[in-house]
Design a protein around this motif. Sequence first.
Motif, PDB file in Angstrom:
ATOM      1  N   SER A  73       0.815  -1.204   0.000  1.00 22.98           N
ATOM      2  CA  SER A  73       0.000   0.000   0.000  1.00 22.98           C
ATOM      3  C   SER A  73       0.855   1.263   0.000  1.00 22.98           C
ATOM      4  O   SER A  73       0.628   2.201  -0.772  1.00 22.98           O
ATOM      5  CB  SER A  73      -0.920   0.009   1.227  1.00 22.98           C
ATOM      6  OG  SER A  73      -1.754  -1.107   1.219  1.00 22.98           O
ATOM      7  N   HIS A  74       1.860   1.299   0.894  1.00 29.32           N
ATOM      8  CA  HIS A  74       2.660   2.514   0.990  1.00 29.32           C
ATOM      9  C   HIS A  74       3.478   2.752  -0.281  1.00 29.32           C
ATOM     10  O   HIS A  74       3.695   3.891  -0.701  1.00 29.32           O
ATOM     11  CB  HIS A  74       3.586   2.451   2.207  1.00 29.32           C
ATOM     12  CG  HIS A  74       4.647   1.392   2.113  1.00 29.32           C
ATOM     13  ND1 HIS A  74       4.414   0.069   2.431  1.00 29.32           N
ATOM     14  CD2 HIS A  74       5.948   1.473   1.722  1.00 29.32           C
ATOM     15  CE1 HIS A  74       5.532  -0.643   2.254  1.00 29.32           C
ATOM     16  NE2 HIS A  74       6.481   0.202   1.826  1.00 29.32           N
ATOM     17  N   GLU A  75       3.907   1.663  -0.911  1.00 33.07           N
ATOM     18  CA  GLU A  75       4.641   1.820  -2.165  1.00 33.07           C
ATOM     19  C   GLU A  75       3.726   2.367  -3.257  1.00 33.07           C
ATOM     20  O   GLU A  75       4.123   3.216  -4.068  1.00 33.07           O
ATOM     21  CB  GLU A  75       5.225   0.484  -2.595  1.00 33.07           C
ATOM     22  CG  GLU A  75       6.308  -0.036  -1.657  1.00 33.07           C
ATOM     23  CD  GLU A  75       6.789  -1.415  -2.066  1.00 33.07           C
ATOM     24  OE1 GLU A  75       6.213  -1.979  -3.010  1.00 33.07           O
ATOM     25  OE2 GLU A  75       7.737  -1.913  -1.444  1.00 33.07           O
ATOM     26  N   THR A  76       2.479   1.884  -3.267  1.00 28.95           N
ATOM     27  CA  THR A  76       1.519   2.382  -4.246  1.00 28.95           C
ATOM     28  C   THR A  76       1.228   3.859  -4.024  1.00 28.95           C
ATOM     29  O   THR A  76       1.186   4.658  -4.974  1.00 28.95           O
ATOM     30  CB  THR A  76       0.212   1.575  -4.164  1.00 28.95           C
ATOM     31  OG1 THR A  76       0.505   0.183  -4.300  1.00 28.95           O
ATOM     32  CG2 THR A  76      -0.766   2.003  -5.242  1.00 28.95           C
ATOM     33  N   ILE A  77       1.016   4.232  -2.769  1.00 31.81           N
ATOM     34  CA  ILE A  77       0.721   5.637  -2.452  1.00 31.81           C
ATOM     35  C   ILE A  77       1.888   6.534  -2.842  1.00 31.81           C
ATOM     36  O   ILE A  77       1.704   7.611  -3.420  1.00 31.81           O
ATOM     37  CB  ILE A  77       0.388   5.787  -0.951  1.00 31.81           C
ATOM     38  CG1 ILE A  77      -0.936   5.086  -0.627  1.00 31.81           C
ATOM     39  CG2 ILE A  77       0.324   7.253  -0.564  1.00 31.81           C
ATOM     40  CD1 ILE A  77      -1.283   5.085   0.835  1.00 31.81           C
ATOM     41  N   ILE A  78       3.107   6.122  -2.507  1.00 32.75           N
ATOM     42  CA  ILE A  78       4.287   6.930  -2.845  1.00 32.75           C
ATOM     43  C   ILE A  78       4.404   7.109  -4.353  1.00 32.75           C
ATOM     44  O   ILE A  78       4.681   8.202  -4.855  1.00 32.75           O
ATOM     45  CB  ILE A  78       5.561   6.279  -2.260  1.00 32.75           C
ATOM     46  CG1 ILE A  78       5.538   6.360  -0.730  1.00 32.75           C
ATOM     47  CG2 ILE A  78       6.812   6.953  -2.814  1.00 32.75           C
ATOM     48  CD1 ILE A  78       6.667   5.601  -0.065  1.00 32.75           C
ATOM     49  N   ALA A  79       4.189   6.015  -5.083  1.00 32.96           N
ATOM     50  CA  ALA A  79       4.288   6.091  -6.539  1.00 32.96           C
ATOM     51  C   ALA A  79       3.229   7.022  -7.117  1.00 32.96           C
ATOM     52  O   ALA A  79       3.519   7.875  -7.973  1.00 32.96           O
ATOM     53  CB  ALA A  79       4.158   4.701  -7.141  1.00 32.96           C
ATOM     54  N   ILE A  80       1.985   6.878  -6.638  1.00 29.65           N
ATOM     55  CA  ILE A  80       0.903   7.727  -7.138  1.00 29.65           C
ATOM     56  C   ILE A  80       1.156   9.183  -6.787  1.00 29.65           C
ATOM     57  O   ILE A  80       0.993  10.084  -7.623  1.00 29.65           O
ATOM     58  CB  ILE A  80      -0.449   7.246  -6.566  1.00 29.65           C
ATOM     59  CG1 ILE A  80      -0.793   5.865  -7.109  1.00 29.65           C
ATOM     60  CG2 ILE A  80      -1.555   8.250  -6.902  1.00 29.65           C
ATOM     61  CD1 ILE A  80      -2.016   5.259  -6.471  1.00 29.65           C
ATOM     62  N   ALA A  81       1.565   9.419  -5.524  1.00 23.78           N
ATOM     63  CA  ALA A  81       1.817  10.798  -5.090  1.00 23.78           C
ATOM     64  C   ALA A  81       2.946  11.425  -5.892  1.00 23.78           C
ATOM     65  O   ALA A  81       2.869  12.597  -6.290  1.00 23.78           O
ATOM     66  CB  ALA A  81       2.144  10.830  -3.596  1.00 23.78           C
ATOM     67  N   GLY A  82       4.012  10.675  -6.141  1.00 22.45           N
ATOM     68  CA  GLY A  82       5.131  11.198  -6.908  1.00 22.45           C
ATOM     69  C   GLY A  82       4.735  11.578  -8.326  1.00 22.45           C
ATOM     70  O   GLY A  82       5.057  12.670  -8.807  1.00 22.45           O
ATOM     71  N   VAL A  83       4.007  10.677  -8.990  1.00 22.78           N
ATOM     72  CA  VAL A  83       3.588  10.951 -10.362  1.00 22.78           C
ATOM     73  C   VAL A  83       2.602  12.121 -10.402  1.00 22.78           C
ATOM     74  O   VAL A  83       2.705  13.011 -11.259  1.00 22.78           O
ATOM     75  CB  VAL A  83       2.956   9.681 -10.986  1.00 22.78           C
ATOM     76  CG1 VAL A  83       2.361  10.003 -12.349  1.00 22.78           C
ATOM     77  CG2 VAL A  83       4.000   8.582 -11.107  1.00 22.78           C
ATOM     78  N   ALA A  84       1.643  12.128  -9.460  1.00 30.26           N
ATOM     79  CA  ALA A  84       0.649  13.206  -9.427  1.00 30.26           C
ATOM     80  C   ALA A  84       1.311  14.548  -9.154  1.00 30.26           C
ATOM     81  O   ALA A  84       0.972  15.564  -9.780  1.00 30.26           O
ATOM     82  CB  ALA A  84      -0.419  12.915  -8.369  1.00 30.26           C
ATOM     83  N   PHE A  85       2.266  14.574  -8.224  1.00 32.46           N
ATOM     84  CA  PHE A  85       2.953  15.820  -7.900  1.00 32.46           C
ATOM     85  C   PHE A  85       3.779  16.323  -9.082  1.00 32.46           C
ATOM     86  O   PHE A  85       3.846  17.521  -9.352  1.00 32.46           O
ATOM     87  CB  PHE A  85       3.847  15.622  -6.680  1.00 32.46           C
ATOM     88  CG  PHE A  85       4.504  16.879  -6.179  1.00 32.46           C
ATOM     89  CD1 PHE A  85       3.752  17.861  -5.563  1.00 32.46           C
ATOM     90  CD2 PHE A  85       5.863  17.077  -6.346  1.00 32.46           C
ATOM     91  CE1 PHE A  85       4.348  19.033  -5.110  1.00 32.46           C
ATOM     92  CE2 PHE A  85       6.469  18.240  -5.897  1.00 32.46           C
ATOM     93  CZ  PHE A  85       5.708  19.217  -5.277  1.00 32.46           C
ATOM     94  N   LEU A  86       4.417  15.393  -9.807  1.00 31.51           N
ATOM     95  CA  LEU A  86       5.197  15.775 -10.986  1.00 31.51           C
ATOM     96  C   LEU A  86       4.305  16.427 -12.033  1.00 31.51           C
ATOM     97  O   LEU A  86       4.628  17.503 -12.570  1.00 31.51           O
ATOM     98  CB  LEU A  86       5.892  14.544 -11.563  1.00 31.51           C
ATOM     99  CG  LEU A  86       6.672  14.769 -12.870  1.00 31.51           C
ATOM    100  CD1 LEU A  86       7.795  15.770 -12.658  1.00 31.51           C
ATOM    101  CD2 LEU A  86       7.210  13.444 -13.397  1.00 31.51           C
ATOM    102  N   PHE A  87       3.178  15.804 -12.311  1.00 28.76           N
ATOM    103  CA  PHE A  87       2.278  16.374 -13.304  1.00 28.76           C
ATOM    104  C   PHE A  87       1.629  17.664 -12.786  1.00 28.76           C
ATOM    105  O   PHE A  87       1.311  18.561 -13.570  1.00 28.76           O
ATOM    106  CB  PHE A  87       1.196  15.362 -13.692  1.00 28.76           C
ATOM    107  CG  PHE A  87       1.673  14.358 -14.708  1.00 28.76           C
ATOM    108  CD1 PHE A  87       1.687  14.680 -16.056  1.00 28.76           C
ATOM    109  CD2 PHE A  87       2.126  13.110 -14.320  1.00 28.76           C
ATOM    110  CE1 PHE A  87       2.130  13.769 -17.000  1.00 28.76           C
ATOM    111  CE2 PHE A  87       2.579  12.187 -15.250  1.00 28.76           C
ATOM    112  CZ  PHE A  87       2.582  12.517 -16.602  1.00 28.76           C
ATOM    113  N   PHE A  88       1.448  17.747 -11.463  1.00 33.49           N
ATOM    114  CA  PHE A  88       0.922  18.984 -10.884  1.00 33.49           C
ATOM    115  C   PHE A  88       1.886  20.141 -11.109  1.00 33.49           C
ATOM    116  O   PHE A  88       1.471  21.259 -11.465  1.00 33.49           O
ATOM    117  CB  PHE A  88       0.669  18.786  -9.389  1.00 33.49           C
ATOM    118  CG  PHE A  88       0.291  20.043  -8.668  1.00 33.49           C
ATOM    119  CD1 PHE A  88      -0.977  20.589  -8.787  1.00 33.49           C
ATOM    120  CD2 PHE A  88       1.216  20.690  -7.862  1.00 33.49           C
ATOM    121  CE1 PHE A  88      -1.319  21.757  -8.127  1.00 33.49           C
ATOM    122  CE2 PHE A  88       0.879  21.851  -7.194  1.00 33.49           C
ATOM    123  CZ  PHE A  88      -0.389  22.391  -7.323  1.00 33.49           C
TER     124      PHE A  88
END
Length: 427
Positions: free
Chosen positions: A134-149
Amino acid sequence: MNKLLNKSMRAFVLYAGIVLACSIPAYYAIIDFIWAHELKEHNRIVSATTRQNLQALSLTDKELSETVALWNKLQPETQLQPVAALRPDSTYNIYRKNKYIPAKGWDRFQGLVTYFTINGKVFRLTQEVNMEESHETIIAIAGVAFLFFLILLGGLIFINKRTSEKLWRPFYSSLQKIQAFDLHRQYAIEFEKTGIEEFETLNHHLEKLIAGNIAVYKQQKEFTQNASHELQTPLSIVRFKLDLLHQSKPITDEQSALIDEAHQSLSKVTRINKNLLLLAKIENSQFSGKEAINLSALLEKHISLLDDFLEDKQLQVIKHIAPDVVLSGNKTLTEILLTNLIMNAVRHSQPKDTVTITLKTHLLEISNTGAMPLEEKMLFRRFGTSSPNTTGTGLGLAIVRQICQLHGWQESYRFENGFHLFSIAWA
């Protein structure tokens, strides 16, 4: 102060940040749901394939036992065991420490338990598959979302800046013209055609407002000039008649006192009339000539001319005059400015008070003792401080302000340590 565009951009960034923060758990929930669903389908397919393959082998009981034992050794993530009866299929989620890679910690598994028969015997097949942490998924999603943000935010700022500069250029052009507008110069402002309805409406009403102000200002100036010119002759006649009346015989002491009072009031009206004419001339730029003025010598001269008046009022004058202070200006108006400032300090001082005159390279300051601060907003206005009980006309400080505006000097007032301080500063 903040610009309007910056305020709107901050609101957009804040809103985008809130949406980003809310989107990360939403992304995680959706991806986790899809992943879990796919793993369930995967377990069902593997279980159905295993069952069909075992049933298709037509093994003897001994071969079946050996095959099951071999299967459990080769596929430790699955367990094929004989049971007493058939039961409905079930799924489960479990966290288990990784026995092959201890450093990895705990892993998340999803399992499927299914029942089927082989050679008339009931078997239970347990099929497990490792899920993404779960934490790996959240980190990956947050990283990608923040980059595109960041990419989206940078693009929005760039596009907003480029488009805003073009869209708001007419507004800033109008604002610049309004800031440079001077009512004393009496010229109308012509705004550029923008083709934008809102700016055209704004510029139209600004043009009407400025034209109206210029018209009213011209009328006031003409009235002041005409009234002052027309009053000169009647005032001279009244003064002459009073002098004749005072010289006529016989005249009583009471009549003489009344004539003196009329003379005093007439003198005040005459000074007001002269000051109004002077203001009109300054506003019409009739004192355009400038020269280098030795302000130190000029100030000493004016103080010496007022020595007798200062002694009669028993005032103590303290001078701090720097030598050879030179500035550029109209000498006549500069003399009027010095006279008005000094007389203002003297007129509003009590006997035995102190008047301090300080001259520095870029500053003239004249102070006199006082009990309480004056209303600064009214000080430099016409008739702002005049009173029937004073000999002043209420125009002295207004003339000082007008002279300062003509020369680009800065007048100011403050009350400090029991003193009224009037200052004139120049570059």
